[in-house]
Design a protein around this motif. Sequence first.
Motif, PDB file in Angstrom:
ATOM      1  N   LEU A 494       0.847  -1.187   0.000  1.00  0.00           N
ATOM      2  CA  LEU A 494       0.000   0.000   0.000  1.00  0.00           C
ATOM      3  C   LEU A 494       0.882   1.236   0.000  1.00  0.00           C
ATOM      4  O   LEU A 494       1.816   1.345   0.800  1.00  0.00           O
ATOM      5  CB  LEU A 494      -0.938   0.025   1.203  1.00  0.00           C
ATOM      6  N   LEU A 495       0.566   2.173  -0.913  1.00  0.00           N
ATOM      7  CA  LEU A 495       1.327   3.419  -1.026  1.00  0.00           C
ATOM      8  C   LEU A 495       0.350   4.583  -1.078  1.00  0.00           C
ATOM      9  O   LEU A 495      -0.576   4.598  -1.899  1.00  0.00           O
ATOM     10  CB  LEU A 495       2.190   3.393  -2.283  1.00  0.00           C
ATOM     11  N   PHE A 496       0.566   5.556  -0.197  1.00  0.00           N
ATOM     12  CA  PHE A 496      -0.292   6.744  -0.184  1.00  0.00           C
ATOM     13  C   PHE A 496       0.074   7.663  -1.328  1.00  0.00           C
ATOM     14  O   PHE A 496       1.242   7.811  -1.699  1.00  0.00           O
ATOM     15  CB  PHE A 496      -0.143   7.476   1.150  1.00  0.00           C
ATOM     16  N   MET A 497      -0.944   8.300  -1.898  1.00  0.00           N
ATOM     17  CA  MET A 497      -0.771   9.192  -3.039  1.00  0.00           C
ATOM     18  C   MET A 497       0.314  10.239  -2.767  1.00  0.00           C
ATOM     19  O   MET A 497       0.431  10.770  -1.663  1.00  0.00           O
ATOM     20  CB  MET A 497      -2.095   9.870  -3.370  1.00  0.00           C
ATOM     21  N   GLY A 498       1.073  10.538  -3.777  1.00  0.00           N
ATOM     22  CA  GLY A 498       2.177  11.480  -3.661  1.00  0.00           C
ATOM     23  C   GLY A 498       3.496  10.796  -3.418  1.00  0.00           C
ATOM     24  O   GLY A 498       4.550  11.271  -3.866  1.00  0.00           O
ATOM     25  N   GLY A 499       3.457   9.667  -2.713  1.00  0.00           N
ATOM     26  CA  GLY A 499       4.688   8.918  -2.488  1.00  0.00           C
ATOM     27  C   GLY A 499       5.255   8.345  -3.765  1.00  0.00           C
ATOM     28  O   GLY A 499       6.465   8.105  -3.860  1.00  0.00           O
TER      29      GLY A 499
END
Length: 653
Positions: A494-499
């Motif tokens: 899982l990767l949060f947006m912007g990362g």
Amino acid sequence: MNRLPQESAKRLARHASMEPSDTTVVATHLISEFDLHLFGEGRHWHIYNVLGAHPCSLNGEEGVRFATWAPGAEAVSVVGDFNGWDPLAHPMTAHRPGGVWEAFVPGTGPGHLYKYAIRSDTGALLLKTDPYGQQFEVRPATAAVVTERTPYNWQDGDWMHRRAHWDWQHAPIAIYEVHPGSWQVHGSGRWLNYRELAHQLVDYVVDMGFTHIELMPVTEHPLDDSWGYQTTGYFAPTSRYGTPDDFRYFVDHCHRHGIGVILDWVPGHFPGDDHALARFDGTALYEHEDPRKGQHQDWGTLIYNYGRHEVRNFLIGSALFWLDTFHIDGLRVDAVASMLYLNYSRKDGEWIPNVHGGHENLEAIDFLRELNDICQSRYPGILTMAEESTSWPQVTRPSWVGGLGFCTKWNMGWMHDTLDYLHHDPVHRHYHHDKLTFGLLYAFSENFLLPLSHDEVVHGKGSLLGKMPGDEWQQQANLRLLLAYMYSYPGAKLLFMGGEFGQHREWNFAGELDWFLLERPLHKGVQTLVRDLNRLYRELPELHGESFSPQGFEWIDCHDATQSVISFMRHSGDGHVVVVINFTPVPRFGYCIGVPADRTYQEVFNSDSRFYGGGDIGNPLPVTAEPRQWMGRPATITLTLPPLGAIILRPQP
């Protein structure tokens, strides 16, 4: 509308009996005894079709049947724009015992605004929004909206069929976590609506290679600053971005393009806003009366009373509502740790032990088990995910063996250890090598998901890129290294947006991401790297086929703390790939590792590639293993390790 109009309030005060006026329509009981029985047992899985506001006809008249649960109330009436918010116009009748109130109001229909006027047993006058409301006004207004439940023309039949039969434990799961209001905004500065998001976000996610979108809570909530984690509308997508059918369009469009949708869902606590659930009928109805059990000290919210059948039914009904009427593919259950422990974030004397004298919240444990069992049995293929930060055992094991029954659990330990390790200057990392290796001691005790989530880029923590030491190039190299490490490590992602493009600044929910950074080569390189990692992760079964099994991972060397290098293999069936990661800015030439066979290996990924903004140090030509024992294995390959770089090698056929 947060309170009765002044004149209506005065009338209600003068006529506290709330007896019907000459113009009032008093309905007969329309809810069946069977429905009431199931609700009283806490096992009415379609309770959202019973309570709330539902257009229907009675004796040939079109109108709306309103129903709510308020057992402590002396009187309840429906108020809305259809009766001038007059609490005397449409009183409701009660089912006793049980406390469900209902009324049929002719001449009303979809689009009308409404609330419930409630007189408590102390005579207090309350104006409450509908706990089962399926649409609400745009904040700061808080009235519920009568919604037409016309059949939606779903086009995702193929997706739903595949989902019911997919083997998620052996499939790639790469989730892009999104806050819908701040991913991108319209050129005018307004939010994108659900239909605009459906096209712009899905096009982006498909191009980037993610398998799922996880939405931070889109359940209705009054405060933007809560990001949706203080929910008041458990049966309604927030009206900030459109109507319920607009949201259905979003999910349908995702499915038709091969993208799953996971909803962040918050059954652990709720806000104390006067218009919502708090002391709904004048009593502690949804919450506990005793603040030692009913108040969440960290967040200033109220804790659900899981011991009440109707409260459990409300929450499980909400979960099933999203899975049923919106075709949601999974629920990420927020703050599970705070639900499991009676003494969570409490000092001695501030909590009440359970009947056995322990600190476990037995009612919450039963609730979570029932939630998982019901959701997964009724909707095969959906995922339930626990955001649980403690060492509670068997979170992802079936309830029938004593587990909580979740599909996956967020691996908070891996996240914290990894970010803490990378925060150190590389010259000091060899002192902290255990941060890289300790996690494998428990990596397969649960079905873990590796989260680089929004929680790590808020409240002064800075962005992922901002956590990295060194100059700009080293920061970017460290970020590429982190992402490569996550994708090669066992577990879902899982990767949060912007990362995915190395946003500089901390996330701000009030503005869109800094997309202009993609004009800079290093940021564009990070985005290209994530796109390639997703492709590799999906294409190579070695990287996803055994994510939750110890058979899928094998250390080659975990002891090279001196050079801050780790090497391991990922397995699936007869196949394997070799992963070698150098956590220092010093290139390593002639670095030998042992491999299982005398074969030729091809470098299929290098985080230092020039296409990602790196220096292109690596192994562009195939590397042939020598039949020489090394590290307890029969063959040896000699590699060039890029600085602050990760490489993945695969044996050629």
